[in-house]
Scaffold this motif. Structure first.
Motif, PDB file in Angstrom:
ATOM      1  N   GLN A   1      37.583  42.141  29.003  1.00 20.09           N
ATOM      2  CA  GLN A   1      37.704  40.885  29.738  1.00 20.09           C
ATOM      3  C   GLN A   1      37.948  39.750  28.758  1.00 20.09           C
ATOM      4  O   GLN A   1      37.632  39.857  27.581  1.00 20.09           O
ATOM      5  CB  GLN A   1      36.402  40.588  30.491  1.00 20.09           C
ATOM      6  CG  GLN A   1      36.123  41.580  31.594  1.00 20.09           C
ATOM      7  CD  GLN A   1      34.689  41.477  32.063  1.00 20.09           C
ATOM      8  OE1 GLN A   1      33.783  41.235  31.261  1.00 20.09           O
ATOM      9  NE2 GLN A   1      34.500  41.641  33.363  1.00 20.09           N
TER      10      GLN A   1
ATOM     11  N   TRP B   1      31.172  32.669  30.276  1.00 24.14           N
ATOM     12  CA  TRP B   1      32.255  32.726  31.258  1.00 24.14           C
ATOM     13  C   TRP B   1      33.091  33.979  31.088  1.00 24.14           C
ATOM     14  O   TRP B   1      33.265  34.479  29.988  1.00 24.14           O
ATOM     15  CB  TRP B   1      33.194  31.518  31.123  1.00 24.14           C
ATOM     16  CG  TRP B   1      32.566  30.180  31.056  1.00 24.14           C
ATOM     17  CD1 TRP B   1      32.609  29.318  30.007  1.00 24.14           C
ATOM     18  CD2 TRP B   1      31.821  29.520  32.080  1.00 24.14           C
ATOM     19  NE1 TRP B   1      31.930  28.171  30.297  1.00 24.14           N
ATOM     20  CE2 TRP B   1      31.444  28.254  31.570  1.00 24.14           C
ATOM     21  CE3 TRP B   1      31.434  29.874  33.375  1.00 24.14           C
ATOM     22  CZ2 TRP B   1      30.694  27.344  32.322  1.00 24.14           C
ATOM     23  CZ3 TRP B   1      30.691  28.962  34.117  1.00 24.14           C
ATOM     24  CH2 TRP B   1      30.329  27.719  33.590  1.00 24.14           C
ATOM     25  N   ILE B   2      33.629  34.406  32.199  1.00 21.77           N
ATOM     26  CA  ILE B   2      34.723  35.372  32.166  1.00 21.77           C
ATOM     27  C   ILE B   2      35.926  34.634  32.735  1.00 21.77           C
ATOM     28  O   ILE B   2      35.839  34.046  33.814  1.00 21.77           O
ATOM     29  CB  ILE B   2      34.419  36.604  33.031  1.00 21.77           C
ATOM     30  CG1 ILE B   2      33.218  37.358  32.448  1.00 21.77           C
ATOM     31  CG2 ILE B   2      35.642  37.516  33.094  1.00 21.77           C
ATOM     32  CD1 ILE B   2      32.648  38.374  33.409  1.00 21.77           C
ATOM     33  N   PHE B   3      36.995  34.665  32.006  1.00 22.38           N
ATOM     34  CA  PHE B   3      38.159  33.906  32.466  1.00 22.38           C
ATOM     35  C   PHE B   3      39.100  34.803  33.257  1.00 22.38           C
ATOM     36  O   PHE B   3      39.381  35.930  32.846  1.00 22.38           O
ATOM     37  CB  PHE B   3      38.890  33.287  31.286  1.00 22.38           C
ATOM     38  CG  PHE B   3      38.024  32.362  30.492  1.00 22.38           C
ATOM     39  CD1 PHE B   3      37.446  31.243  31.084  1.00 22.38           C
ATOM     40  CD2 PHE B   3      37.767  32.604  29.153  1.00 22.38           C
ATOM     41  CE1 PHE B   3      36.648  30.384  30.350  1.00 22.38           C
ATOM     42  CE2 PHE B   3      36.973  31.748  28.417  1.00 22.38           C
ATOM     43  CZ  PHE B   3      36.402  30.643  29.016  1.00 22.38           C
ATOM     44  N   LEU B   4      39.575  34.261  34.350  1.00 25.78           N
ATOM     45  CA  LEU B   4      40.547  35.005  35.151  1.00 25.78           C
ATOM     46  C   LEU B   4      41.953  34.597  34.723  1.00 25.78           C
ATOM     47  O   LEU B   4      42.207  33.429  34.436  1.00 25.78           O
ATOM     48  CB  LEU B   4      40.351  34.714  36.639  1.00 25.78           C
ATOM     49  CG  LEU B   4      39.012  35.178  37.216  1.00 25.78           C
ATOM     50  CD1 LEU B   4      38.994  34.962  38.720  1.00 25.78           C
ATOM     51  CD2 LEU B   4      38.755  36.640  36.895  1.00 25.78           C
TER      52      LEU B   4
ATOM     53  N   PRO C   1      44.734  35.509  40.851  1.00 32.92           N
ATOM     54  CA  PRO C   1      44.126  35.547  39.514  1.00 32.92           C
ATOM     55  C   PRO C   1      43.416  36.877  39.273  1.00 32.92           C
ATOM     56  O   PRO C   1      42.741  37.392  40.147  1.00 32.92           O
ATOM     57  CB  PRO C   1      43.130  34.389  39.559  1.00 32.92           C
ATOM     58  CG  PRO C   1      43.696  33.455  40.548  1.00 32.92           C
ATOM     59  CD  PRO C   1      44.390  34.291  41.582  1.00 32.92           C
TER      60      PRO C   1
ATOM     61  N   GLU D   1      41.452  39.778  36.550  1.00 29.23           N
ATOM     62  CA  GLU D   1      40.530  39.911  35.429  1.00 29.23           C
ATOM     63  C   GLU D   1      41.209  40.731  34.343  1.00 29.23           C
ATOM     64  O   GLU D   1      40.899  41.903  34.149  1.00 29.23           O
ATOM     65  CB  GLU D   1      39.274  40.629  35.936  1.00 29.23           C
ATOM     66  CG  GLU D   1      38.038  40.344  35.130  1.00 29.23           C
ATOM     67  CD  GLU D   1      36.842  41.069  35.733  1.00 29.23           C
ATOM     68  OE1 GLU D   1      36.318  41.971  35.068  1.00 29.23           O
ATOM     69  OE2 GLU D   1      36.466  40.730  36.862  1.00 29.23           O
TER      70      GLU D   1
ATOM     71  N   ARG E   1      43.822  24.054  28.675  1.00 34.61           N
ATOM     72  CA  ARG E   1      42.560  24.767  28.894  1.00 34.61           C
ATOM     73  C   ARG E   1      42.766  26.273  28.786  1.00 34.61           C
ATOM     74  O   ARG E   1      41.932  26.979  28.227  1.00 34.61           O
ATOM     75  CB  ARG E   1      41.995  24.410  30.267  1.00 34.61           C
ATOM     76  CG  ARG E   1      41.006  23.249  30.210  1.00 34.61           C
ATOM     77  CD  ARG E   1      40.482  22.912  31.581  1.00 34.61           C
ATOM     78  NE  ARG E   1      41.565  22.381  32.416  1.00 34.61           N
ATOM     79  CZ  ARG E   1      41.880  22.869  33.609  1.00 34.61           C
ATOM     80  NH1 ARG E   1      41.216  23.870  34.120  1.00 34.61           N
ATOM     81  NH2 ARG E   1      42.882  22.334  34.290  1.00 34.61           N
ATOM     82  N   ARG E   2      43.875  26.737  29.319  1.00 31.49           N
ATOM     83  CA  ARG E   2      44.088  28.187  29.300  1.00 31.49           C
ATOM     84  C   ARG E   2      44.372  28.706  27.897  1.00 31.49           C
ATOM     85  O   ARG E   2      43.818  29.719  27.493  1.00 31.49           O
ATOM     86  CB  ARG E   2      45.228  28.549  30.241  1.00 31.49           C
ATOM     87  CG  ARG E   2      44.773  28.390  31.659  1.00 31.49           C
ATOM     88  CD  ARG E   2      45.786  28.839  32.680  1.00 31.49           C
ATOM     89  NE  ARG E   2      45.246  28.477  33.971  1.00 31.49           N
ATOM     90  CZ  ARG E   2      45.876  27.713  34.850  1.00 31.49           C
ATOM     91  NH1 ARG E   2      47.085  27.272  34.598  1.00 31.49           N
ATOM     92  NH2 ARG E   2      45.297  27.407  35.986  1.00 31.49           N
TER      93      ARG E   2
ATOM     94  N   ARG F   1      41.495  29.205  25.364  1.00 35.21           N
ATOM     95  CA  ARG F   1      40.644  30.399  25.454  1.00 35.21           C
ATOM     96  C   ARG F   1      41.079  31.472  24.457  1.00 35.21           C
ATOM     97  O   ARG F   1      40.284  32.322  24.081  1.00 35.21           O
ATOM     98  CB  ARG F   1      40.689  30.946  26.878  1.00 35.21           C
ATOM     99  CG  ARG F   1      39.960  30.006  27.813  1.00 35.21           C
ATOM    100  CD  ARG F   1      40.338  30.199  29.239  1.00 35.21           C
ATOM    101  NE  ARG F   1      39.901  29.033  30.016  1.00 35.21           N
ATOM    102  CZ  ARG F   1      40.339  28.734  31.216  1.00 35.21           C
ATOM    103  NH1 ARG F   1      41.240  29.506  31.801  1.00 35.21           N
ATOM    104  NH2 ARG F   1      39.899  27.674  31.839  1.00 35.21           N
TER     105      ARG F   1
ATOM    106  N   ASN G   1      34.222  21.894  27.041  1.00 36.52           N
ATOM    107  CA  ASN G   1      35.016  23.117  27.002  1.00 36.52           C
ATOM    108  C   ASN G   1      35.433  23.500  25.586  1.00 36.52           C
ATOM    109  O   ASN G   1      35.895  24.602  25.360  1.00 36.52           O
ATOM    110  CB  ASN G   1      36.261  22.955  27.869  1.00 36.52           C
ATOM    111  CG  ASN G   1      35.927  23.095  29.336  1.00 36.52           C
ATOM    112  OD1 ASN G   1      34.947  23.759  29.681  1.00 36.52           O
ATOM    113  ND2 ASN G   1      36.703  22.471  30.197  1.00 36.52           N
TER     114      ASN G   1
END
Ligand code: ZN
Ligand code: ZN
Lengths: 222, 713
Positions: free
Chosen positions: A99, A106-109, A116, A118, A161-162, A165, A205
């Protein structure tokens, strides 16, 4: 057609150019850049001059439209993040990083899919970069590289933001790769300062303590 | 057609009437004469009746002739009246069109102001500046273009003016796409007409209003039928423009969507935290950033402008068709080549229709048929004009190389953003109101740690090879062209790595019959590989005297030879077995003292003939005979360095790309330029970096430093 200048420097990478000379031409003053890609040229020129001089890299020329400035920087970030993705491909396997996580919080989708998903960390990384490439090159949102609509500028935040990660996953799960990459490119530092400077991401964040590490002062982070 | 028929009718009617009328007066005349002659007979009796008779006869004859002349005169007058009427009608039409155009311009301005007000909440302060943009587009158009050879204006004021105008244009919503479309158009016009005609051409490409009111009427009577069909076409265009304008007005809805989207995004930012948590909440808008919501505003504006420009183009077209000497008189070499019965343009209409308007060229196609009438229908099958069809946008930096799949409509691009991308041209993204289709990449190949510089596709299309600044050659297994672009990562896409080079790799070439690959590198060597073998490196070639190789290709008609070009401008054919030079192509001896700037950027071997073609920094393309090593032909092919070459699979056509932003198609046989297309923008001093022919389908492609690749059909 403007070659009539005679002694003009031609900023070109001719076939046969050595790797060390690639794009190593004399700087061109921003005022003299008359291409529609002037901002990209300028940013790349600043990075090439000194990748660690983040403040200077993030200083726009006078009168520069901020939307375009942010947009071109984000393009550059996504492009350089390919370098981190290449390194992660060798180390971040779907079996071990099932993941997209950074801290355990958090787990990001993965938002690249219709629904969205996983995705495994490496897929998340690739999909996010591919999706960002599509969005930032979209003829609908970014038909021009000289002027950008406010509605489109507002999309930059979510891209930031994406892609952030990817930094955080690398930092928390593949630290040696992160450090190696960061020492060469100063990319996470530049990115952090960039999103802070333009308010593209909230401080909460920004979980990679990169600026704090550097300055030693920074705010206390949990 | 209509006109002669009608005038024929008008001719006949009055004449027959006059014939009837003629009998009356002449009969009357005859009676009067009889009286006279009676009197005469009384005086000079029987003396010369024959003479009298003769005089009578003569008089009657004159009378006849006179009435004949009158008939002719009436006929001609009718004709004149008809032509005058027609002319008047056409002038009315023109005035009407001008009025419509002005109306459109006005509406456009109004809308711009409205949009600006809505968007930024302020009045469009340069309202005063706008009218000049429309009223005198000559001024607006020229400064927009970066390449115009207007040297009379001093550089500084020129640049300032240009900046200022660019700013205005941006502020009133001209995106640089539009600016580019316009400037490309002007540039291509200029590129084609570098001589004195450039001026004239520019004048003629002024807005319809001036062109129509100016010199136009003087020319129209010459070819009225052409004109009328043209005006019809123009009418249609204007109608279309009006329609587009209505769509533009109807944009309010679309914008509302956009606003929703925006608030959606704000929303997205507001619940920043939740958005990251594993929750179904994101479902509705999970795709927001990467989704496909359409914001067509820019496109509508663009389309509208294209339509307006199209009308202008028509004006151009008419001028050219009116005076055919333009076609051949242009500095464009397409004029004289004989038609070869192939599906390419070689005749002089070609230069009319292809003019190098870039994407705009295709817009006038439908009207061409009208312009050339039956002539074009007979030549239509014989020619092929390439038009931009797909724009491949997804790279972040200069696209350095292109390779087509041998069979499928699939291609791979390689970029300075360190990636390669796979594109399937049959999977386009539906984009409304756009002239060229958008394609999204299906797969991104990541492994290079520096810019990717060259590509080669295997003859089966299963694998491709890429070389980069990082000195590595990667061999990739091509994913299925119907793959889901967001599939999971499959490390087996990378088949193998060839990393014996120690510096940037600038050229790759694949053997057509054997599984062999050639590479040339800035480390000074050319290497021959058998990528599938256990020990892939077969041999290494280097030449002290020639320096760094810049490009390499297998010689196609001699399977054991390769041709290598060097940045020193030398070009040598080697035997692969003995590693010895076989033939030195003559360029090195040609002008020894002027080798600077003659670097060879690309060398390609002709697929069937013993012919080697080289692209030089000095704007030349040179052709060499492989057996004698002699220079066969040398030509100035572009306005700037020629960077890339590709020969079509049949060896009939050569495609070249240059830093002058254009690609050109050449007839290999007679070395004439068949078509020119302005394709890419500049980044620093680079523009077009690669060109390619599809091996089996009618596609050509160009790669540019503007991070785009374009495919033409
Ligand atoms: Zn991982
Ligand atoms: Zn995914």
């Amino acid at each position: 057609m403007k070659m009539a200048d005679g002694i003009a420097i031609l900023r070109r990478n001719k076939p046969g150019t050595k790797a060390k000379d690639f794009s190593r031409w004399p700087d061109e003053p921003f005022e003299e850049m008359d291409s529609t890609l002037a901002v990209q040229q300028f940013i790349q020129q600043q990075i090439r001059r000194e990748p660690s001089n983040i403040v200077q890299i993030l200083t726009p020329p006078d009168g520069q439209d901020e939307g375009v400035w942010k947009y071109e920087h984000l393009r550059q970030f996504c492009m350089e993040l390919n370098g981190l993705a290449v390194r992660l491909q060798g180390d971040c396997h779907p079996e071990t990083c099932t993941q997209m996580t950074a801290t355990e919080q958090w787990i990001f989708l993965c938002a690249a899919h219709k629904t969205p998903k996983e995705c495994a960390a490496i897929d998340y990384t690739r999909h996010t970069l591919d999706g960002a490439a599509c969005l930032l090159n979209s003829n609908k949102y970014f038909p021009s590289r000289v002027s950008i609509k406010d509605a489109s500028v507002s999309k930059l935040g979510s891209v930031c933001r994406r892609v952030y990660r990817i930094f955080s996953h690398a930092y928390f799960h593949h630290r040696n790769i992160f450090d190696e990459f960061e020492n060469e490119t100063f990319l996470c530092r530049r990115f952090t300062l960039f999103v802070t400077k333009y308010g593209l991401m909230s401080k909460d964040n920004l979980i990679v303590p990169i600026l704090e590490e550097e300055a030693g002062t920074g705010e206390s982070e949990a | 057609m209509k006109v002669p028929g009608q005038s024929g009718g008008t001719m006949e009617d009055p004449s027959s009437q006059n014939h009837n009328g003629q009998l009356g007066p002449s009969a009357g005349g005859f009676c009067a004469e009889n009286k006279q002659s009676d009197e005469g007979n009384q005086r000079i009796q029987y003396s010369i009746p024959g003479i009298l008779h003769f005089i009578q006869h003569e008089w009657a004859r004159f009378e006849m002739e006179r009435s004949q002349w009158e008939v002719d005169r009436a006929e001609l007058q009718a004709r004149i009246a008809f032509l005058q009427g027609e002319r008047k009608g056409q002038e009315n039409l023109k005035n009407d069109l001008v009025r419509r155009i002005k109306m459109l311009e006005y509406v456009l301005k109004q809308e711009r102001a409205k949009f600006h007000k809505l968007k930024y909440g302020t009045e469009l302060q340069q309202g005063d500046m706008k009218p000049p943009v429309f009223d005198d587009p000559g001024v607006a158009e020229m400064p927009v273009d970066g390449e115009l050879p207007y040297t009379s204006v001093s550089n500084i004021s020129w640049r300032q003016g240009r900046q200022l105008l660019r700013q205005y244009l941006q502020e009133i919503g001209y995106t640089d796409t539009i600016i580019d479309v316009r400037s490309n158009r002007v540039r291509s016009l200029l590129g084609l007409n570098n001589n004195a005609e450039a001026e004239e051409n520019l004048n003629n490409s002024q807005p319809v209003s001036t062109a129509l009111n100016g010199n136009e009427p003087a020319k129209t009577p010459k070819k009225p039928q052409q004109h009328s069909s043209l005006t019809e076409a123009m009418m249609m265009d204007t109608e279309a423009a009006v329609m587009a304008n209505f769509e533009f007005l109807a944009q309010a809805d679309v914008d509302l969507d956009d606003d929703e989207d925006m608030s959606d995004d704000l929303d997205d930012q507001a619940d920043d935290d939740q958005d990251d948590v594993k929750t179904a909440r994101r479902k509705g808008k999970g795709n927001d950033g990467l989704g496909d919501d359409v914001d067509a505003e820019a496109q509508v504006v663009l389309n509208e402008l294209i339509l307006l420009t199209e009308t202008e183009d028509n004006t151009d077209g008419r001028h050219q068709s009116d005076s055919n000497e333009w076609g051949s008189g242009m500095g464009f070499q397409a004029g004289t080549s004989p038609r070869r019965g192939l599906n390419f343009i070689t005749d002089e209409e070609a230069s009319d229709s292809t003019l190098g308007l870039g994407e705009l060229a295709q817009l006038t196609v439908s009207n061409e048929a009208d312009q050339f009438g039956p002539l074009s229908s007979t030549t239509k099958e014989l020619r092929k004009t390439w038009h931009a069809k797909y724009t491949l946008r997804s790279h972040f930096d200069s696209v350095r190389a292109l390779a087509f799949h041998p069979v499928e409509p699939v291609l791979i691009t390689a970029s300075e953003d360190n990636t390669l991308k796979l594109w399937n041209l049959s999977k386009t993204v539906p984009s409304k109101k756009s002239t060229s289709l958008d394609v999204e990449p299906l797969y991104t190949f990541r492994c290079h740690t520096g810019p990717v510089l060259c590509l080669a596709m295997s003859t089966t299309g299963d694998q491709c090879y890429s070389g980069g600044v990082d000195g590595k050659i990667f061999c990739w297994n091509l994913p299925n062209p119907n793959i889901d672009p967001y599939d999971s990562f499959d490390p087996s896409v990378l088949a193998c790595t060839l990393d014996d080079h120690t510096d940037a790799i600038w050229g790759l070439s694949i053997h057509k019959q054997r599984p062999q690959l050639l590479s040339c590198s800035a480390d000074g060597t050319v290497k021959l590989w058998s990528p599938q073998s256990k020990i892939p490196l077969l041999s290494t070639y280097s030449s002290e005297q020639d320096g760094v190789p810049s490009s390499v290709d297998f010689v196609r008609d001699e399977p054991n030879r390769m041709v290598t070009a060097f940045s020193s401008s030398h070009c040598v054919i080697y035997d692969l077995e003995t590693a010895k030079p076989v033939v030195r192509l003559e360029s090195s001896q040609e002008v020894l003292n002027n080798v600077v700037g003659r670097q060879i950027n690309r060398v390609v071997a002709h697929p069937t003939l013993p012919l080697t073609i080289t692209a030089h920094d000095d704007r030349h393309i040179r052709f060499y005979d492989n057996t004698s090593g002699k220079l066969v032909h040398s030509m100035v092919a572009h306005l700037d360095s020629v960077t890339s070459l590709a020969v079509d699979p049949n060896g009939l056509y050569l495609l070249s790309g240059s830093h002058d932003c254009s690609i050109r198609l050449w007839n290999v046989d007679n070395k004439t330029c068949v078509q020119e297309i302005t394709a890419h923008r500049k980044k620093f001093d680079e523009s077009i970096l690669d060109v390619a022919f599809h091996p089996s389908r009618p596609f050509i492609a160009s790669a540019g430093s503007d991070a785009l690749a374009k495919v033409f059909t």
